[in-house]
Each structure stands twice: as structure tokens, then as C-alpha cells.
Design a protein around this motif. Structure first.
Motif, PDB file in Angstrom:
ATOM      1  N   LYS A  21       2.407   2.299  -3.313  1.00 43.77           N
ATOM      2  CA  LYS A  21       1.479   2.903  -4.261  1.00 43.77           C
ATOM      3  C   LYS A  21       1.221   4.377  -3.963  1.00 43.77           C
ATOM      4  O   LYS A  21       0.726   5.102  -4.819  1.00 43.77           O
ATOM      5  CB  LYS A  21       0.155   2.135  -4.257  1.00 43.77           C
ATOM      6  CG  LYS A  21       0.280   0.725  -4.787  1.00 43.77           C
ATOM      7  CD  LYS A  21      -1.028  -0.021  -4.680  1.00 43.77           C
ATOM      8  CE  LYS A  21      -0.864  -1.461  -5.145  1.00 43.77           C
ATOM      9  NZ  LYS A  21      -2.108  -2.219  -4.991  1.00 43.77           N
ATOM     10  N   GLU A  22       1.528   4.804  -2.743  1.00 45.76           N
ATOM     11  CA  GLU A  22       1.291   6.187  -2.339  1.00 45.76           C
ATOM     12  C   GLU A  22       2.440   7.079  -2.786  1.00 45.76           C
ATOM     13  O   GLU A  22       3.571   6.618  -2.928  1.00 45.76           O
ATOM     14  CB  GLU A  22       1.141   6.263  -0.819  1.00 45.76           C
ATOM     15  CG  GLU A  22      -0.068   5.525  -0.298  1.00 45.76           C
ATOM     16  CD  GLU A  22      -0.141   5.497   1.213  1.00 45.76           C
ATOM     17  OE1 GLU A  22       0.787   5.999   1.880  1.00 45.76           O
ATOM     18  OE2 GLU A  22      -1.125   4.950   1.738  1.00 45.76           O
ATOM     19  N   GLN A  66       0.838  -1.206   0.000  1.00 42.45           N
ATOM     20  CA  GLN A  66       0.000   0.000   0.000  1.00 42.45           C
ATOM     21  C   GLN A  66       0.869   1.251   0.000  1.00 42.45           C
ATOM     22  O   GLN A  66       0.606   2.191  -0.751  1.00 42.45           O
ATOM     23  CB  GLN A  66      -0.913  -0.008   1.228  1.00 42.45           C
ATOM     24  CG  GLN A  66      -1.757   1.239   1.382  1.00 42.45           C
ATOM     25  CD  GLN A  66      -2.513   1.253   2.691  1.00 42.45           C
ATOM     26  OE1 GLN A  66      -2.581   0.261   3.403  1.00 42.45           O
ATOM     27  NE2 GLN A  66      -3.074   2.388   3.031  1.00 42.45           N
ATOM     28  N   ARG A  67       1.907   1.260   0.821  1.00 37.61           N
ATOM     29  CA  ARG A  67       2.799   2.434   0.902  1.00 37.61           C
ATOM     30  C   ARG A  67       3.543   2.665  -0.401  1.00 37.61           C
ATOM     31  O   ARG A  67       3.802   3.797  -0.780  1.00 37.61           O
ATOM     32  CB  ARG A  67       3.788   2.275   2.051  1.00 37.61           C
ATOM     33  CG  ARG A  67       3.173   2.246   3.435  1.00 37.61           C
ATOM     34  CD  ARG A  67       2.423   3.516   3.778  1.00 37.61           C
ATOM     35  NE  ARG A  67       3.220   4.693   3.756  1.00 37.61           N
ATOM     36  CZ  ARG A  67       3.764   5.275   4.808  1.00 37.61           C
ATOM     37  NH1 ARG A  67       3.585   4.754   5.989  1.00 37.61           N
ATOM     38  NH2 ARG A  67       4.495   6.359   4.677  1.00 37.61           N
TER      39      ARG A  67
END
Length: 87
Positions: free
Chosen positions: A59-60, A56-57
Motif C-alpha cells: 500500500k506504500e 502494508q508495504r
């Protein structure tokens, strides 16, 4: 529900498990094995959660070193001001 299983242990594993029971740390060999499996399950779940968080990180959007350095310096200056210290 309890399921009976037959397992094989090395001599060292068996001796360690029996010692834990003899010392009173566990009530039975089954309890030792159950605790070991529970710890292994938790480890897998934690690894899966960490892997998902890292994905997730990735993708940020991320900050450059310069942006991060500026934010840290700004926060420190604000904290010093809040505490009445010289900047």
C-alpha cells in the motif's frame, strides 16, 4: 490448565517421539507433542505477521529502479567521503 487429549500418530512419528524421550531431550511424549504444537503456533504467527507486513508495504509508495540506484550511489559516495576515500 491442562487438557487431556487422545491423538493418533504414525508409527514413524511415535518412534521419533519415543526416541527423543529416550535420549533425554524431552521428559515425556506429551512434552514432545506440546513442543511441536508450540513451534507450529509460532510458525503460523510469524506467517501472519509477514503477510500483514507485505500487505502494508504494498500500500506504500515504492521507488523506481532508477530512484533506488541513485539513492544507493549517493549513500556510497557519502560513506566513501566520510571514510576519506576517493569517490
Amino acid at each position: 490448565m491442562t487438557v487431556k487429549s487422545s491423538i493418533s500418530l504414525t508409527d514413524q512419528q511415535d518412534a521419533f517421539a519415543r526416541r527423543l524421550v529416550a535420549e533425554g531431550r524431552y521428559s515425556s511424549l506429551s512434552a514432545v507433542i506440546q513442543q511441536g504444537l508450540e513451534l507450529l503456533r509460532r510458525d503460523f504467527e510469524a506467517s501472519d505477521a509477514l503477510r500483514a507486513l507485505l500487505e502494508q508495504r504494498r500500500k506504500e509508495p515504492s521507488l523506481s529502479f532508477e530512484e533506488l540506484e541513485r539513492l544507493v550511489k549517493d549513500d556510497l559516495a557519502k560513506d566513501r567521503g566520510d571514510l576519506g576515500l576517493d569517490a
